[in-house]
Structure formats: C-alpha cells, structure tokens
Motif scaffolding. Sequence first.
Motif, PDB file in Angstrom:
ATOM      1  N   LEU A 188      18.504  -9.928  -1.194  1.00  0.00           N
ATOM      2  CA  LEU A 188      19.695 -10.723  -1.454  1.00  0.00           C
ATOM      3  C   LEU A 188      20.340 -10.263  -2.754  1.00  0.00           C
ATOM      4  CD1 LEU A 188      18.375 -14.291  -0.502  1.00  0.00           C
ATOM      5  CD2 LEU A 188      19.689 -12.700   0.925  1.00  0.00           C
ATOM      6  N   GLY A 189      21.639 -10.015  -2.717  1.00  0.00           N
ATOM      7  CA  GLY A 189      22.346  -9.586  -3.919  1.00  0.00           C
ATOM      8  C   GLY A 189      21.944  -8.188  -4.342  1.00  0.00           C
ATOM      9  N   SER A 190      21.965  -7.948  -5.664  1.00  0.00           N
ATOM     10  CA  SER A 190      21.648  -6.619  -6.197  1.00  0.00           C
ATOM     11  C   SER A 190      20.371  -6.607  -7.026  1.00  0.00           C
ATOM     12  CB  SER A 190      22.806  -6.118  -7.057  1.00  0.00           C
ATOM     13  OG  SER A 190      23.049  -7.007  -8.138  1.00  0.00           O
ATOM     14  N   THR A 191      19.616  -7.708  -7.018  1.00  0.00           N
ATOM     15  CA  THR A 191      18.434  -7.800  -7.880  1.00  0.00           C
ATOM     16  C   THR A 191      17.131  -7.950  -7.112  1.00  0.00           C
ATOM     17  OG1 THR A 191      18.699 -10.204  -8.099  1.00  0.00           O
ATOM     18  CG2 THR A 191      19.784  -8.811  -9.756  1.00  0.00           C
ATOM     19  N   ALA A 192      17.160  -7.940  -5.795  1.00  0.00           N
ATOM     20  CA  ALA A 192      15.925  -8.095  -5.027  1.00  0.00           C
ATOM     21  C   ALA A 192      15.068  -6.844  -5.179  1.00  0.00           C
ATOM     22  CB  ALA A 192      16.248  -8.335  -3.554  1.00  0.00           C
ATOM     23  N   ALA A 193      13.770  -7.041  -5.465  1.00  0.00           N
ATOM     24  CA  ALA A 193      12.898  -5.903  -5.753  1.00  0.00           C
ATOM     25  C   ALA A 193      11.470  -6.192  -5.330  1.00  0.00           C
ATOM     26  CB  ALA A 193      12.940  -5.573  -7.240  1.00  0.00           C
ATOM     27  N   LEU A 194      10.782  -5.125  -4.914  1.00  0.00           N
ATOM     28  CA  LEU A 194       9.344  -5.146  -4.694  1.00  0.00           C
ATOM     29  C   LEU A 194       8.726  -4.150  -5.667  1.00  0.00           C
ATOM     30  CD1 LEU A 194       9.209  -4.976  -0.775  1.00  0.00           C
ATOM     31  CD2 LEU A 194       9.106  -7.033  -2.206  1.00  0.00           C
ATOM     32  N   THR A 195       7.749  -4.589  -6.420  1.00  0.00           N
ATOM     33  CA  THR A 195       7.107  -3.714  -7.391  1.00  0.00           C
ATOM     34  C   THR A 195       5.599  -3.696  -7.164  1.00  0.00           C
ATOM     35  OG1 THR A 195       6.783  -5.470  -9.046  1.00  0.00           O
ATOM     36  CG2 THR A 195       8.868  -4.257  -9.109  1.00  0.00           C
ATOM     37  N   GLY A 196       4.973  -2.570  -7.495  1.00  0.00           N
ATOM     38  CA  GLY A 196       3.521  -2.482  -7.502  1.00  0.00           C
ATOM     39  C   GLY A 196       2.858  -2.256  -6.169  1.00  0.00           C
ATOM     40  N   GLY A 197       3.613  -2.258  -5.071  1.00  0.00           N
ATOM     41  CA  GLY A 197       3.024  -2.075  -3.750  1.00  0.00           C
ATOM     42  C   GLY A 197       4.030  -1.490  -2.791  1.00  0.00           C
ATOM     43  N   GLY A 198       3.626  -1.355  -1.531  1.00  0.00           N
ATOM     44  CA  GLY A 198       4.493  -0.736  -0.548  1.00  0.00           C
ATOM     45  C   GLY A 198       4.359  -1.375   0.813  1.00  0.00           C
ATOM     46  N   LEU A 199       5.164  -0.873   1.751  1.00  0.00           N
ATOM     47  CA  LEU A 199       5.221  -1.399   3.113  1.00  0.00           C
ATOM     48  C   LEU A 199       4.638  -0.384   4.083  1.00  0.00           C
ATOM     49  CD1 LEU A 199       8.849  -2.840   3.039  1.00  0.00           C
ATOM     50  CD2 LEU A 199       6.704  -4.026   2.524  1.00  0.00           C
ATOM     51  N   ASN A 200       3.777  -0.856   4.963  1.00  0.00           N
ATOM     52  CA  ASN A 200       3.162  -0.017   5.980  1.00  0.00           C
ATOM     53  C   ASN A 200       3.711  -0.428   7.341  1.00  0.00           C
ATOM     54  OD1 ASN A 200       1.224   2.077   6.638  1.00  0.00           O
ATOM     55  ND2 ASN A 200       0.076   0.463   7.669  1.00  0.00           N
ATOM     56  N   ILE A 201       4.476   0.483   7.959  1.00  0.00           N
ATOM     57  CA  ILE A 201       5.055   0.220   9.278  1.00  0.00           C
ATOM     58  C   ILE A 201       4.259   1.040  10.278  1.00  0.00           C
ATOM     59  CG2 ILE A 201       7.132   0.316  10.684  1.00  0.00           C
ATOM     60  CD1 ILE A 201       8.756   0.297   8.059  1.00  0.00           C
ATOM     61  N   GLY A 202       3.291   0.424  10.915  1.00  0.00           N
ATOM     62  CA  GLY A 202       2.495   1.163  11.877  1.00  0.00           C
ATOM     63  C   GLY A 202       1.092   0.637  12.029  1.00  0.00           C
ATOM     64  N   LEU A 203       0.491   0.945  13.163  1.00  0.00           N
ATOM     65  CA  LEU A 203      -0.891   0.589  13.443  1.00  0.00           C
ATOM     66  C   LEU A 203      -1.838   1.342  12.513  1.00  0.00           C
ATOM     67  CD1 LEU A 203      -0.695   0.825  17.341  1.00  0.00           C
ATOM     68  CD2 LEU A 203      -0.641  -1.271  15.958  1.00  0.00           C
ATOM     69  N   PRO A 204      -3.088   0.906  12.396  1.00  0.00           N
ATOM     70  CA  PRO A 204      -4.072   1.673  11.617  1.00  0.00           C
ATOM     71  C   PRO A 204      -4.240   3.085  12.163  1.00  0.00           C
ATOM     72  CG  PRO A 204      -4.902  -0.532  12.084  1.00  0.00           C
ATOM     73  CD  PRO A 204      -3.642  -0.372  12.887  1.00  0.00           C
ATOM     74  N   VAL A 205      -4.569   4.013  11.293  1.00  0.00           N
ATOM     75  CA  VAL A 205      -4.709   5.417  11.669  1.00  0.00           C
ATOM     76  C   VAL A 205      -5.833   5.587  12.694  1.00  0.00           C
ATOM     77  CG1 VAL A 205      -5.384   7.702  10.818  1.00  0.00           C
ATOM     78  CG2 VAL A 205      -3.764   6.294   9.517  1.00  0.00           C
ATOM     79  N   ASP A 206      -5.525   6.337  13.746  1.00  0.00           N
ATOM     80  CA  ASP A 206      -6.505   6.686  14.775  1.00  0.00           C
ATOM     81  C   ASP A 206      -6.223   8.118  15.196  1.00  0.00           C
ATOM     82  OD1 ASP A 206      -8.123   7.053  16.962  1.00  0.00           O
ATOM     83  OD2 ASP A 206      -7.535   5.205  17.987  1.00  0.00           O
ATOM     84  N   ASP A 207      -7.018   9.056  14.696  1.00  0.00           N
ATOM     85  CA  ASP A 207      -6.788  10.467  14.978  1.00  0.00           C
ATOM     86  C   ASP A 207      -6.962  10.815  16.448  1.00  0.00           C
ATOM     87  OD1 ASP A 207      -6.195  11.157  12.352  1.00  0.00           O
ATOM     88  OD2 ASP A 207      -8.301  11.455  11.834  1.00  0.00           O
ATOM     89  N   ASP A 208      -7.698   9.993  17.199  1.00  0.00           N
ATOM     90  CA  ASP A 208      -7.946  10.274  18.610  1.00  0.00           C
ATOM     91  C   ASP A 208      -6.798   9.843  19.518  1.00  0.00           C
ATOM     92  OD1 ASP A 208     -10.455  11.356  18.046  1.00  0.00           O
ATOM     93  OD2 ASP A 208     -11.405   9.380  18.099  1.00  0.00           O
TER      94      ASP A 208
END
Length: 349
Positions: A117-137
Amino acid sequence: MKPGTGRITGMGGIVMHRRTLLAAAAGAVVAPAFAGSPAAAAPAGPDGFATVPGYGLATTTGGAGGPAVTVTTAAAFIEAIARPGPLIVQVSGTIALPRGSSDGMYPVSSDTTIIGLGSTAALTGGGLNIGLPVDDDLTTPPSNAVHNVIIRNLRMSGASDDLINVQMFSHHIWIDHNDFSDGDDGAVDIKRGSDLVTVSWNRFHDHDKTLLLGHDDDNGAQDAGRLRTTYHHNYFDGSDQRHPRVRFAPLVHVYNNYFRDNSYGIASTNDAGLFVEGNYFFSVNNPGRVDFSGPLGRMVQRDNILVDCNHAIEVRGSVTDPRTLYAYTADPASAVPTIVPAGAGVGKV
C-alpha cells in the motif's frame, strides 16, 4: 526474418553511439541524457509470458475475486500468504520477517496477490518462496504446482537467502513494480521447471546476483523446454550481474530494460534462447554473453543501444520471435533511460 518461421538471426539492430567512442578515447564516462518523456502508467494487469495460456490456466489473475486482507505484522503476513486463495494480501508499512527455521523464506499459496500500500510497504530480513519443496526426482509438472501469483509494489531487502524464489514447476507468476536490494543470494530466482513468468518495472540496486533463470547445468530434466520468462522495463541500477543469467529456457524475452553500471548484463547458456531488444546499456562491461560458464546459449538482438560498454552483445543461433506468442509494444531504446527510472519501482501502482 525467415518466411514462416518467426525467427531472427544475425547481428542486426545494435546501435553504438558516436559519443561512446569519443568518450572512450578521452577516458571519460558520459552519462546518458535525454529530453524527458512521461513515465508509462502502471499496467492494470500482466503482460508477456504471464499471460500465455498453459497448464490449465488462461492467464495470471492472482487473488482477483477473493477477499482482501491488510497486514501490518510478520505473523499476520506469514499466515495470510499461506492461506488457500484467491486472496489479496495488502502490506502496510514495514514488516521484518524473522529468519526462523526456514532461513527467512516463507511460502506463498496459489491464487494470491501480494501488494504494498502506498510507497512505504516493505519486507525486510526474509524472502518469499513460490513453489513446492525441492524434489530432484520430479521431472514433470505436478497437478498441485503453485500457480497464479502476483507480487507488486513492495520494497524487499536484507534477506539471508533469496528475496523471491520461484521453483518446482510454479507457473503464471507476475512480479511487477517492486524495489529489490541487499539480499544474500538472488533477488528474483526462477528455476526447477517454473514457467510462464513476467518480471516487469522493478528496480534492482545494491545487489550482486540479481536474476537467476535455471537451476544449474545438470538440471535439464526439470528446466529444458520451460522457464519461459519476460523481463521488461526493469531498472538494473548498479546491480552487479545476472540480468538474467539463463540456462535451458527455449525463449526468454528481455526488452526495454535499463542497464546502468553493471559488470555484465545477460548471459545465455545450455542452449537457452534469448531475444534481446530495445534495451539501453550504459557502462556495462559485457552487455550480453553466450560464451560464458557452461555450454553455449543462443541470443539474437535488435534495436539495442550501447553506451560506454567494453564489448558488443554476443549473438549466436536463432530464437523464436516473441510476437508469435503474445502481443506487446516496445518503446524506443533511446527513451528507456527516461521512461524506466521514472516508472520502475514502488509508488507507481
């Protein structure tokens, strides 16, 4: 263009300004200056590969049609983005994400819009994971792959891992009008079979490894034939490298981006096909590379401008013209240094 193929080959379209050569001879750096052009209005919806039908979806809509919730704390944000969608998560103010047991990476559910919202919305110190857990198989898209996610108008900084990570066959993702800086790893990484993504109108600064597309040289079983992504009108404002660095993708469209003071712009390897057009490269050592780490990639280019760059854009092979897959209008490359800084980043949506 070869009749009936939608393919372009060769070197055509590169523009080297005369003042580039004069400045280089004098040992000077000349910043680009152009008469002002108005910033483009923020789009109401996605474009590029995020709008191409596939995997049972017609386009990317995020949380449209669902309720909206406004969050101001880490706990409320983490809970909201994990809910089943459709849902619109509105971020108000600065939210510091704890590292916790996941190295500060938090999962986003399908059919979700996250918007500041507006120009001050922020996420700091972490990130977003878009996806299922890693499965190499897993080498084919599962029916429960994360899909239909929009992230807009957020400042993201200080993650101990990626700022945004898209993985494991996630598809129909739109990342637009954000500000990314100071992550420990990637700013926006897209890998492990993900597909049909658009990254547009973002500002990247104070960051090293900016955009990875494709996991590694041994991950062709998941990545080959996928990873189709559009990058347009992004501002690479002194960020160092990977804008993007690509493996395996059959077609990646990179247009109307402003590259300023980077060690390298784009790298194509493992037979990835990059279509590079209408970008402006200022003070970039290597604007585009196909002779890089790993097997050679493919790259064609048209209508790019290079100023105070040490090398030309490397070209090799043929790449499908994106216009055969979706409609778009490219701005003149000469307008990019004005349009993109004025329109990219937060507070423009």
